[in-house]
Design an enzyme around this catalytic site. Structure first.
Site, PDB file in Angstrom:
ATOM      1  N   HIS A  21       0.827  -1.207   0.000  1.00  0.00           N
ATOM      2  CA  HIS A  21       0.000   0.000   0.000  1.00  0.00           C
ATOM      3  C   HIS A  21       0.859   1.254   0.000  1.00  0.00           C
ATOM      4  O   HIS A  21       1.838   1.332   0.739  1.00  0.00           O
ATOM      5  CB  HIS A  21      -0.914  -0.006   1.221  1.00  0.00           C
ATOM      6  CG  HIS A  21      -2.091  -0.896   1.036  1.00  0.00           C
ATOM      7  ND1 HIS A  21      -1.992  -2.082   0.371  1.00  0.00           N
ATOM      8  CD2 HIS A  21      -3.380  -0.778   1.397  1.00  0.00           C
ATOM      9  CE1 HIS A  21      -3.188  -2.646   0.341  1.00  0.00           C
ATOM     10  NE2 HIS A  21      -4.052  -1.884   0.955  1.00  0.00           N
ATOM     11  N   LYS A  68     -13.957   5.276   6.130  1.00  0.00           N
ATOM     12  CA  LYS A  68     -14.194   6.328   5.123  1.00  0.00           C
ATOM     13  C   LYS A  68     -15.693   6.465   4.881  1.00  0.00           C
ATOM     14  O   LYS A  68     -16.222   7.563   4.750  1.00  0.00           O
ATOM     15  CB  LYS A  68     -13.473   5.990   3.817  1.00  0.00           C
ATOM     16  CG  LYS A  68     -13.734   7.039   2.744  1.00  0.00           C
ATOM     17  CD  LYS A  68     -13.000   6.774   1.449  1.00  0.00           C
ATOM     18  CE  LYS A  68     -13.476   7.769   0.396  1.00  0.00           C
ATOM     19  NZ  LYS A  68     -13.905   7.163  -0.829  1.00  0.00           N
TER      20      LYS A  68
HETATM   21  P1  PGA Z   1      -7.280  -0.636   0.157  1.00  0.00           P
HETATM   22  O1  PGA Z   1      -6.647  -0.335   1.555  1.00  0.00           O
HETATM   23  O2  PGA Z   1      -7.686   0.654  -0.468  1.00  0.00           O
HETATM   24  O3  PGA Z   1      -6.195  -1.315  -0.570  1.00  0.00           O
HETATM   25  O4  PGA Z   1      -8.411  -1.558   0.437  1.00  0.00           O
HETATM   26  C1  PGA Z   1      -7.065   0.700   2.261  1.00  0.00           C
HETATM   27  C2  PGA Z   1      -6.134   0.993   3.405  1.00  0.00           C
HETATM   28  O5  PGA Z   1      -5.348   0.175   3.827  1.00  0.00           O
HETATM   29  O6  PGA Z   1      -6.240   2.106   3.900  1.00  0.00           O
END
Ligand code: PGA
Length: 902
Positions: A145, A564
């Site tokens: 990520h 979110k």
């Molecule tokens: P994702 O992860 O968008 O890959 O699902 C979100 C995050 O870890 O904040």
């Protein structure tokens, strides 16, 4: 200092003893030397002036940002760029020193005989008091990520500085040695100064894989094995199953990333294999060099003798070269055995480099065969000290990392899997309802659709299942064992995965080599999760799959997307309830459930200290098993150094033991009702602002640096899923990142203030005292509120093109923040925000003073960066072509200062 004085000092370049005075810490002093060398004394004075302006406080101790803002506005863009770089480096080197100090404090506490509350030792006492040690199954999954701003080249500088600092801390150093080390440090800092902080190009998937592999190579390969040894030593027993294993998503996470393909999956598997074989070979060779024991002193077992005879038969060339080059080793059987082990590993490594697996009589059929060989050696050493030494570490390395290093996991979105099935499953495209879809897929799974060659290109998701089948056949199930379905909402999403797995041949002969994992993250998906799983458990095709996997099921929970969508408080509560219900359901149905927590580093994305988070899980949901993601800056913070990594892994394992043997009591009904009420109220307030207020999207766009985050090149995937950037498509990471940069940090607390304040304080205080989940939630809120700085945040609001709507929203945000601060302090009883974190971290009388000093040291650099960012955002948006690069550098700097992207 006024802008005028600041500018004139800068222009005159006159040494000013007060401003350019040698700073205190070693790194600061040496960095100062480098800045003077690179940019002249005038620059050092200018930088000191900037710091002084940023540190200015009014009579009440509040920052006076006006002078700083004026000073920054008076700078040329190119001058700002250099200052941004310098502020960032100050923060980064400060961080390195802080980490070392923290380690030092821990060592000092250990020397004093203190029992660290989050240690294995402490957990072992709990185990001894409450029963027998559980079977541990901890999985740490590193994702790619995009949440770490630091490039690998810059990380390497951090490492160099850290190791030089450590050596400089040795009181026995002579003057010469000290001088040489300081010279080395200046050299490293000078190279760092001239290194681009922000990547020039977008990283490719291969770069992300390389980045993660570097953590395995430099830290985790040793730290993981050390931890396993410590667990055995502390808990006793002779278990051979590792207490923890590692996974990786780099190269396999396709969700919203078009750059991850079957080719990247193949290349990643190969890179994993090459690295682990290289590391094993290095360690075996080193052990061979060390193992000079003569046969007369050993207790050579029959097993070792027989294995040596087999080696001589199967590897005659190695036997011959040993006879020629090392004839004396006839009397050193361990060394001789390790020569054969190395030869076999070499065969595997050569094959891996060529893209294949050797196996066969000259190599190893699997890592288990290597373990068996090493075990023969261990049993023959004739000394407990030797048996528990390097050979044990090597055995754990072989058991944990096998020939796969980390298990590669694949992930794709449910919509992609559905599309693949529409293309491949006869009649599926015509199914209209969920019931029809599930029934059709279930029947197709039972019928077994033949894997017929396709006309035209395969959908990527289907091709990924094919690669998975290929990988399992070639490298074994440890290399790749999981497929995660993100955005899972309905049973058919998982049945698509099941059908594709069967179609690709992954379930042939009843051998279901792939764990199919739903990732629940939206409000609706979490609320429905037990129903979805019930339908799957009842489905005949899925039930067959589950039976073949010994009724083990993994479910992943997505903290970031939940927060979110719903806001932090409501997201946390929805996740908690889903876990409870899933665990209860699994227990009733005799399913062994493992929860996989997809958390980020920041509070808004479910982050928080690992120990606390694990203890905050619903009672009874841990049971010795946990799987967690680690990503970006958290990987760096935890696994930057071997000792830090050992400490972080130890805390995770210790927390799992603690939560398993002392699971805590279920929260009383009144507590649950109060939290349910607060969560609903918080969600309503959050949604009214974020999802329903027509002016909110404009504020996000104009008052945060969201428009340039994509230019930072910190990840291979786009910032939005499946199309151009809209608030709904924006991924959780850039959403949080943008707010972190403004220092408002809205996603972490907005909605919680009013919701908690409208409840019963006495009841909430009771919940805080008795419910680890609620205590963790309040502590996280405190930490997030503490990190927020609305005085700086307000300046971002001034960027809005239309002030009236922005100010209206700002008033609501500010009022909510104030309510939240007041209420969480009332609940926790703390005199100041994050006081609890301080007490947890270092329970020493000087801790608060040290934290204040750290804050006073770092804060001016961070504030200066924020004000420079504001100025550069204005210039960039007004069309100044030179502003983008330094603007991106301010983002990197602020992330460094906050220790998080978001
Ligand atoms: P994702 O992860 O968008 O890959 O699902 C979100 C995050 O870890 O904040």
């Amino acid at each position: 200092m006024t802008a005028e004085r600041f500018a004139s000092r800068a222009r005159s370049g006159r040494p000013a003893a007060d401003l350019a005075a040698a700073p205190q810490r070693t790194t600061e002093r040496l960095l100062h030397d480098v800045l003077v060398e690179q940019r002249g004394l005038g620059f050092a004075i200018q930088l000191a002036g900037l710091r002084e302006a940023a540190a200015a406080r009014d009579g009440a101790g509040a920052p006076v940002a006006e002078a700083l803002a004026e000073a920054v506005a008076a700078l040329e863009t190119h001058e700002t760029a250099a200052l941004v770089r310098a502020c960032t480096m100050q923060l980064a080197v400060d961080d390195v020193e802080d980490e070392l100090e923290r380690l030092e404090q821990r060592r000092a506490a250990e020397r004093d005989g203190a029992l660290a509350p989050e240690s294995l030792e402490h957990a072992a006492r709990l185990v001894a008091a409450h029963g027998t040690p559980p079977q541990l199954d901890v999985r740490v999954v590193l994702t790619a990520h995009p949440t770490d701003i630091a490039r690998r080249s810059v990380l390497a500088k951090h490492r160099t500085i850290a190791s030089l600092l450590e050596r400089l801390g040795d009181p026995r150093l002579g003057a010469q040695e000290r001088r040489r080390l300081e010279e080395d440090m200046r050299e490293a800092l000078a190279i760092w100064w001239t290194t681009n902080e922000v990547r020039a190009l977008q990283p490719r998937v291969a770069d992300e894989v390389r980045r993660l592999l570097s953590f395995f190579r430099t830290v985790l390969f040793d730290a993981g094995a050390e931890l396993a040894r410590d667990v055995r030593r502390t808990l006793g027993g002779s278990a051979l199953e590792p207490p923890l294993r590692f996974g990786s998503w780099a190269g396999g996470d396709m969700d919203g990333n078009p750059n991850v393909t079957p080719a990247t999956i193949r290349a990643t598997l190969r890179a994993h294999r090459i690295l682990v074989l290289t590391l094993l070979l290095e360690r075996v060779r080193a052990l061979r060099a060390a193992y000079s024991q003569a046969d007369a002193t050993l207790l050579v077992t029959e097993g070792l003798r027989a294995s040596l005879q087999r080696d001589e038969r199967e590897l005659p060339r190695t036997a011959a070269s040993l006879a020629t080059d090392y004839p004396h080793e006839v009397r050193e059987p361990l060394r001789r055995k390790l020569a054969f082990v190395a030869a076999r590993l070499h065969v595997e490594l050569t094959a891996a480099r060529g893209g294949s697996v050797a196996g066969g009589p000259h190599g190893y059929a699997s890592a288990d065969a290597l373990c068996a060989d090493l075990q023969h050696v261990r049993e023959s050493v004739g000394s407990a000290a030797v048996a528990d030494g390097r050979i044990e570490r090597l055995l754990w390395q072989a058991r944990i990392f096998g020939f796969h290093l980390a298990t590669l996991e694949l992930r794709d979105n449910a919509t992609e899997l559905q599309a693949a099935c529409r293309a491949l499953v006869p009649g599926y495209a015509a199914a209209r309802t969920e019931a029809e879809r599930a029934a059709l897929l279930s029947a197709a799974c039972r019928d077994g659709t033949p894997h017929a060659p396709q006309d035209g290109p395969l959908p990527r998701a289907a091709a990924a299942f094919e690669v998975a089948a290929e990988a399992v056949a070639a490298y074994g199930p440890r290399a790749l064992d999981t497929f995660i379905v993100s955005g899972a909402e309905h049973p058919s999403d998982l049945l698509c995965a099941l059908w594709l797995a069967r179609w690709a041949g992954l379930c042939r002969d009843g051998a279901p080599h792939l764990e199919l994992v739903p990732l629940f993250e939206s409000h609706a998906a979490l609320a429905r999760a037990p129903e979805t799983m019930a339908a799957l458990y009842d489905d005949p095709a899925y039930a067959t799959h589950l039976r073949a996997r010994a009724r083990r099921q993994e479910v992943m929970l997505g903290y970031s997307d939940a927060a979110k969508e719903m806001g932090y408080l409501a997201g946390q509560w929805a996740l908690y309830r889903a876990q409870e219900a899933l665990a209860e359901q699994a227990a009733l149905r005799g399913v062994e459930l493992r929860l996989f927590h997809g958390r980020g580093g920041s509070v808004s994305r479910g982050g928080g200290p690992a120990y606390r988070s694990i203890l905050a899980q619903p009672p009874g949901t841990v049971g010795g098993r946990i799987k967690v993601t680690e990503q970006g800056e958290v990987i760096r913070a935890k696994f930057f150094d071997r000792r830090l990594a050992q400490e972080a892994l130890e805390q995770t394992v210790a927390a799992v033991l603690h939560a398993t043997v002392v699971p805590g009591a279920a929260p009383p009904r009144a507590w649950r009702e109060e939290l349910a009420r607060a969560a609903a109220a918080a969600q309503e307030r959050y949604a009214a602002l974020v999802w329903r207020d027509p002016d909110f999207a404009g504020v996000l766009e104009q008052c945060t640096p969201i428009d340039v985050l994509g230019r930072l090149n910190i990840g291979s995937r786009p910032v939005a899923r499946g199309g151009p950037r809209t608030l709904a498509r924006l991924r959780a990471i850039p959403w949080v990142f943008a707010w972190a940069q403004t220092r408002i940090g809205l996603p972490a607390w907005y909605g919680a203030g009013d919701a908690l304040a409208s409840g019963d304080l006495a009841l909430q205080r009771e919940m805080h005292a008795g419910w680890p989940f609620f205590a963790a939630l309040v502590a996280s809120l405190e930490a997030a509120l503490d990190a927020a700085d609305l005085a700086i945040g307000e300046r971002y609001v001034a960027l809005a093109a239309e002030q009236a709507p922005a100010q209206r929203l700002w008033d609501a945000i500010r009022a909510e923040h104030a309510r939240c601060v007041e209420r969480v302090l009332a609940i926790s009883g703390h005199a100041r925000l994050a006081e609890g974190a301080l007490l947890d971290a270092v329970a020493s009388p000087g801790a608060a003073a040290a934290a204040d000093a750290r804050e006073a040291r770092r804060r001016p650099w961070l504030d200066a960066l924020s004000l420079m960012q504001l100025e550069l955002l204005r210039r960039h948006r007004a069309g100044d072509p030179g502003a983008l690069e330094p603007l991106l550098a301010t983002i990197a700097g602020i992330a460094t200062g906050l220790r998080t992207t978001g």
